[in-house]
Scaffold this motif. Sequence first.
Motif, PDB file in Angstrom:
ATOM      1  N   TYR A  39       0.864  -1.170   0.000  1.00  0.00           N
ATOM      2  CA  TYR A  39       0.000   0.000   0.000  1.00  0.00           C
ATOM      3  C   TYR A  39       0.900   1.218   0.000  1.00  0.00           C
ATOM      4  N   LEU A  40       0.696   2.131  -0.931  1.00  0.00           N
ATOM      5  CA  LEU A  40       1.533   3.317  -1.054  1.00  0.00           C
ATOM      6  C   LEU A  40       0.885   4.479  -0.303  1.00  0.00           C
ATOM      7  N   LEU A  41       1.551   4.948   0.732  1.00  0.00           N
ATOM      8  CA  LEU A  41       1.002   5.994   1.595  1.00  0.00           C
ATOM      9  C   LEU A  41       0.752   7.301   0.844  1.00  0.00           C
ATOM     10  N   GLY A  42       1.652   7.671  -0.048  1.00  0.00           N
ATOM     11  CA  GLY A  42       1.544   8.955  -0.739  1.00  0.00           C
ATOM     12  C   GLY A  42       0.390   9.034  -1.716  1.00  0.00           C
ATOM     13  N   THR A  43       0.185   7.985  -2.492  1.00  0.00           N
ATOM     14  CA  THR A  43      -0.851   8.000  -3.539  1.00  0.00           C
ATOM     15  C   THR A  43      -2.108   7.232  -3.135  1.00  0.00           C
ATOM     16  N   HIS A  44      -2.021   6.442  -2.077  1.00  0.00           N
ATOM     17  CA  HIS A  44      -3.104   5.554  -1.608  1.00  0.00           C
ATOM     18  C   HIS A  44      -3.401   4.420  -2.591  1.00  0.00           C
ATOM     19  N   ASN A  45      -2.501   4.178  -3.519  1.00  0.00           N
ATOM     20  CA  ASN A  45      -2.675   3.081  -4.470  1.00  0.00           C
ATOM     21  C   ASN A  45      -2.177   1.780  -3.860  1.00  0.00           C
TER      22      ASN A  45
END
Length: 156
Positions: A39-45
């Motif tokens: 889970y990518l914190l910056g993009t929420h992807n």
Amino acid sequence: MEEKELQKLVEKISIDYFGKLFRHKASFNGRLRSTGGRYLLGTHNIEINKKYLDQLGMDELIGIIKHELCHYHLHLEGRGYQHRDQDFKVLLKQVGAPRFCRQLLDKPKNRTLKKLLIYQCDKCQLQYKRKRKIDTSRYVCGKCRGKLKKAKEILL
């Protein structure tokens, strides 16, 4: 499975198990090696390792998606989304998501076979097991100061 199908699957699992919409992008990332997804914190992807679907099947993929959706929903709610947080552990149990994904069947191609080198003293026959080569002209036996020679090499 294509990216569009993955996106729809993630959205369906999000509604079915969490009762909330997944409003960001889910995609496959072929460069992931040691994990099933992230889970990518910056993009929420969310990125998923496609090898897990290919080798371990749809059930493992669904478990990975549930795990990453736990990170996603808790992070957006401002609650504890990390592995060590109690909120995360409780939500994993509620939705039946695994804490860790299973190991892949094959090893990455760039890893070499491990070997064990065995050196033996000429005088007292004491054996030394080493992972790295040693310079036998510089080192002697620690017991009797005899000359060392390479006895054998074992592949692990």
